[in-house]
Design a protein around this motif. Structure first.
Motif, PDB file in Angstrom:
ATOM      1  N   ASN A   1       0.832  -1.194   0.000  1.00  0.00           N
ATOM      2  CA  ASN A   1       0.000   0.000   0.000  1.00  0.00           C
ATOM      3  C   ASN A   1       0.875   1.255   0.000  1.00  0.00           C
ATOM      4  N   PRO A   2       1.083   1.880  -1.161  1.00  0.00           N
ATOM      5  CA  PRO A   2       1.931   3.068  -1.228  1.00  0.00           C
ATOM      6  C   PRO A   2       1.477   4.200  -0.304  1.00  0.00           C
ATOM      7  N   PHE A   3       0.167   4.343  -0.063  1.00  0.00           N
ATOM      8  CA  PHE A   3      -0.302   5.387   0.850  1.00  0.00           C
ATOM      9  C   PHE A   3       0.213   5.128   2.269  1.00  0.00           C
ATOM     10  N   SER A   4       0.128   3.875   2.711  1.00  0.00           N
ATOM     11  CA  SER A   4       0.618   3.529   4.057  1.00  0.00           C
ATOM     12  C   SER A   4       2.123   3.698   4.157  1.00  0.00           C
ATOM     13  N   VAL A   5       2.832   3.252   3.132  1.00  0.00           N
ATOM     14  CA  VAL A   5       4.293   3.394   3.133  1.00  0.00           C
ATOM     15  C   VAL A   5       4.669   4.870   3.222  1.00  0.00           C
ATOM     16  N   GLN A   6       4.002   5.717   2.443  1.00  0.00           N
ATOM     17  CA  GLN A   6       4.312   7.146   2.459  1.00  0.00           C
ATOM     18  C   GLN A   6       4.054   7.758   3.831  1.00  0.00           C
ATOM     19  N   GLU A   7       2.955   7.356   4.461  1.00  0.00           N
ATOM     20  CA  GLU A   7       2.632   7.853   5.800  1.00  0.00           C
ATOM     21  C   GLU A   7       3.737   7.488   6.798  1.00  0.00           C
ATOM     22  N   ILE A   8       4.228   6.276   6.708  1.00  0.00           N
ATOM     23  CA  ILE A   8       5.304   5.829   7.599  1.00  0.00           C
ATOM     24  C   ILE A   8       6.605   6.561   7.268  1.00  0.00           C
TER      25      ILE A   8
END
Length: 170
Positions: A84-91
């Motif tokens: 999930n690129p959105f989750s990775v970016q958030e982290i």
């Protein structure tokens, strides 16, 4: 808590880094999803007592913030989160510019681009200490393995990132 420390006491001398699953992403909300925030204080105490680092899986920026508050310096990104690129970016935003060690598991599905994308996001966030974990890839085909190793994908990965250390998770 007692079981946690008894287990560490019994294997401490043979271990370099402890991997501790505080939060576990599960398909069903009815399955055990980890001890959660309560376990972070245990890990913080154990790191001091045993003078060994612990690695935990994080799936959200809040997980990162709590890990940092408890002085945990190794975080791994699980296979489901890597997808999930959105989750990775958030982290990535939560870890930006830190000296954390980040381990990135391969995605669940054999998609090299997702794995590379996660690494590139952390590099853009100025994370320098990155390692990757190969845990194999999900397959609907019958197999003697829970997750197929897919060494062909790992070899392609290593051609692109030859200097990133690879941890095999059998």
């Amino acid at each position: 808590k007692k079981i946690f420390f008894d287990t560490i006491d019994s294997i401490n001398k043979d271990v370099d880094i402890f991997r501790a699953g505080i939060w576990k992403a599960r398909t069903s909300p009815n399955n055990f999803q980890g001890i959660g925030e309560e376990g972070l204080s245990w890990i913080q105490e154990a790191q001091i007592k045993y003078k060994k680092p612990f690695a935990i899986e994080v799936g959200t920026a809040q997980h990162v913030e709590l890990a940092l508050k408890h002085e945990i310096g190794i975080l791994w990104i699980g296979a489901r989160t890597t997808c999930n690129p959105f989750s990775v970016q958030e982290i990535c935003e939560a870890t930006r510019g830190s000296d954390l060690e980040i381990w990135i598991k391969n995605p669940i599905f054999p998609n090299l681009e997702l794995w590379i994308g996660a690494i590139e996001r952390f590099k853009k966030s100025k994370i320098k200490n990155i390692k990757v974990i190969n845990r194999g890839f999900f397959s609907e085909s019958p197999s003697p393995y829970r997750n197929l190793p897919r060494w062909d994908i790992v070899r392609k990965f290593k051609k692109i990132f030859p200097k990133i250390p690879l941890i095999c998770d059998p």
